[in-house]
Scaffold this motif. Structure first.
Motif, PDB file in Angstrom:
ATOM      1  N   GLY A  43     136.400  87.525  46.372  1.00 32.88           N
ATOM      2  CA  GLY A  43     136.229  87.160  47.774  1.00 32.88           C
ATOM      3  C   GLY A  43     137.370  87.721  48.592  1.00 32.88           C
ATOM      4  N   LEU A  44     137.119  87.948  49.863  1.00 31.09           N
ATOM      5  CA  LEU A  44     138.130  88.507  50.752  1.00 31.09           C
ATOM      6  C   LEU A  44     138.450  87.505  51.850  1.00 31.09           C
ATOM      7  CD1 LEU A  44     136.715  92.112  51.143  1.00 31.09           C
ATOM      8  CD2 LEU A  44     138.475  91.321  49.565  1.00 31.09           C
ATOM      9  N   SER A  45     139.731  87.340  52.116  1.00 31.57           N
ATOM     10  CA  SER A  45     140.161  86.463  53.193  1.00 31.57           C
ATOM     11  C   SER A  45     141.598  86.806  53.545  1.00 31.57           C
ATOM     12  CB  SER A  45     140.076  85.005  52.771  1.00 31.57           C
ATOM     13  OG  SER A  45     140.554  84.173  53.803  1.00 31.57           O
ATOM     14  N   ASP A  46     141.920  86.736  54.821  1.00 26.72           N
ATOM     15  CA  ASP A  46     143.311  86.883  55.237  1.00 26.72           C
ATOM     16  C   ASP A  46     143.787  85.601  55.918  1.00 26.72           C
ATOM     17  OD1 ASP A  46     141.887  87.034  57.553  1.00 26.72           O
ATOM     18  OD2 ASP A  46     142.795  88.894  58.269  1.00 26.72           O
ATOM     19  N   LYS A  61     151.611  99.237  47.929  1.00 23.55           N
ATOM     20  CA  LYS A  61     152.511  98.860  49.015  1.00 23.55           C
ATOM     21  C   LYS A  61     151.896  97.625  49.670  1.00 23.55           C
ATOM     22  CE  LYS A  61     154.405 103.380  49.881  1.00 23.55           C
ATOM     23  NZ  LYS A  61     154.705 104.408  50.877  1.00 23.55           N
ATOM     24  N   PRO A  62     152.680  96.843  50.420  1.00 27.24           N
ATOM     25  CA  PRO A  62     152.139  95.607  51.010  1.00 27.24           C
ATOM     26  C   PRO A  62     150.941  95.824  51.943  1.00 27.24           C
ATOM     27  CG  PRO A  62     154.525  95.574  51.107  1.00 27.24           C
ATOM     28  CD  PRO A  62     154.137  96.936  50.626  1.00 27.24           C
ATOM     29  N   ALA A  63     150.787  97.012  52.516  1.00 26.31           N
ATOM     30  CA  ALA A  63     149.690  97.255  53.454  1.00 26.31           C
ATOM     31  C   ALA A  63     148.418  97.738  52.764  1.00 26.31           C
ATOM     32  CB  ALA A  63     150.117  98.285  54.497  1.00 26.31           C
ATOM     33  N   ARG A  64     148.434  97.879  51.460  1.00 24.31           N
ATOM     34  CA  ARG A  64     147.252  98.343  50.731  1.00 24.31           C
ATOM     35  C   ARG A  64     146.126  97.331  50.892  1.00 24.31           C
ATOM     36  NH1 ARG A  64     146.479 100.592  45.166  1.00 24.31           N
ATOM     37  NH2 ARG A  64     144.240 100.530  44.915  1.00 24.31           N
ATOM     38  N   THR A  65     144.914  97.808  51.085  1.00 18.79           N
ATOM     39  CA  THR A  65     143.789  96.896  51.271  1.00 18.79           C
ATOM     40  C   THR A  65     143.196  96.494  49.930  1.00 18.79           C
ATOM     41  OG1 THR A  65     142.260  98.739  51.525  1.00 18.79           O
ATOM     42  CG2 THR A  65     143.212  97.821  53.542  1.00 18.79           C
ATOM     43  N   VAL A  66     142.593  95.325  49.915  1.00 17.42           N
ATOM     44  CA  VAL A  66     141.973  94.773  48.721  1.00 17.42           C
ATOM     45  C   VAL A  66     140.465  94.893  48.875  1.00 17.42           C
ATOM     46  CG1 VAL A  66     141.709  92.693  47.328  1.00 17.42           C
ATOM     47  CG2 VAL A  66     143.857  93.134  48.465  1.00 17.42           C
ATOM     48  N   LYS A  67     139.791  95.296  47.795  1.00 19.55           N
ATOM     49  CA  LYS A  67     138.332  95.398  47.802  1.00 19.55           C
ATOM     50  C   LYS A  67     137.759  94.477  46.727  1.00 19.55           C
ATOM     51  CE  LYS A  67     138.670  99.848  47.106  1.00 19.55           C
ATOM     52  NZ  LYS A  67     140.007 100.311  47.240  1.00 19.55           N
ATOM     53  N   MET A 109     133.691  91.227  57.360  1.00 21.69           N
ATOM     54  CA  MET A 109     135.133  91.159  57.499  1.00 21.69           C
ATOM     55  C   MET A 109     135.756  92.429  56.954  1.00 21.69           C
ATOM     56  SD  MET A 109     137.701  88.505  55.731  1.00 21.69           S
ATOM     57  CE  MET A 109     139.333  88.736  56.335  1.00 21.69           C
ATOM     58  N   ASP A 110     136.792  92.915  57.619  1.00 20.20           N
ATOM     59  CA  ASP A 110     137.538  94.076  57.142  1.00 20.20           C
ATOM     60  C   ASP A 110     138.319  93.681  55.899  1.00 20.20           C
ATOM     61  OD1 ASP A 110     136.615  95.529  59.259  1.00 20.20           O
ATOM     62  OD2 ASP A 110     138.395  95.163  60.499  1.00 20.20           O
ATOM     63  N   ALA A 111     138.643  94.676  55.088  1.00 19.31           N
ATOM     64  CA  ALA A 111     139.410  94.420  53.877  1.00 19.31           C
ATOM     65  C   ALA A 111     140.834  94.003  54.257  1.00 19.31           C
ATOM     66  CB  ALA A 111     139.433  95.666  53.002  1.00 19.31           C
ATOM     67  N   PRO A 112     141.319  92.880  53.740  1.00 23.62           N
ATOM     68  CA  PRO A 112     142.664  92.418  54.099  1.00 23.62           C
ATOM     69  C   PRO A 112     143.751  93.179  53.328  1.00 23.62           C
ATOM     70  CG  PRO A 112     141.668  90.891  52.586  1.00 23.62           C
ATOM     71  CD  PRO A 112     140.624  91.921  52.897  1.00 23.62           C
ATOM     72  N   ARG A 113     144.947  93.101  53.839  1.00 25.05           N
ATOM     73  CA  ARG A 113     146.103  93.663  53.154  1.00 25.05           C
ATOM     74  C   ARG A 113     146.372  92.838  51.896  1.00 25.05           C
ATOM     75  NH1 ARG A 113     150.589  95.551  56.968  1.00 25.05           N
ATOM     76  NH2 ARG A 113     151.879  94.417  55.476  1.00 25.05           N
TER      77      ARG A 113
END
Length: 126
Positions: free
Chosen positions: A65-68, A39-45, A1-5
């Motif tokens: 964990g990552l989830s959008d 900023k709100p578009a920054r990705t989380v790792k 999965m890509d890193a979510p915002r």
């Protein structure tokens, strides 16, 4: 999965009820990632340290964990781990809030009734 915002992740982790509230909190400076204002578009790792201040308190968490996608609360709790210092601080603040005196009158809800207004006037005259 890509890193979510960050705004989607905070919404999926159930720190905010809507993405709009998450974006407002980020823009207002109530969210920090690794000590920086994002900023709100920054990705989380994975492994990011996030400090979130919302209506229920201030949290210092580590992303695990990552989830959008917003799922059940049990699934949302697996996305992060709260640090021990944050947990102790929130418990201490909750205890202090519970011990603080309450100045609300149990019968007052909104505008005073005629009887209560007369009692207030009588109290203020004396």
């Amino acid at each position: 999965m890509d890193a979510p915002r960050i705004d989607k992740w905070l919404w999926a982790a159930r720190f905010f009820k809507t993405r709009g509230l998450a974006q407002d909190a980020i823009d207002g400076g109530h969210v920090h990632i690794n000590g920086d204002r994002p900023k709100p578009a920054r990705t989380v790792k994975l492994g990011d340290r996030i400090r979130v201040r919302n209506q229920s308190g201030e949290y210092e968490i580590v992303v695990e964990g990552l989830s959008d996608r917003r799922g059940p609360a049990t699934e949302a709790r697996t996305l992060y781990r709260e640090t021990e210092e944050s947990l102790v601080k929130r418990e201490r603040e909750a205890e202090l809030k519970a011990l603080a005196p309450q100045f609300d009158h149990p019968d007052v809800k909104g505008r005073p009734t005629k009887k209560l207004r007369r009692q207030i006037d009588r109290f203020n005259r004396d």
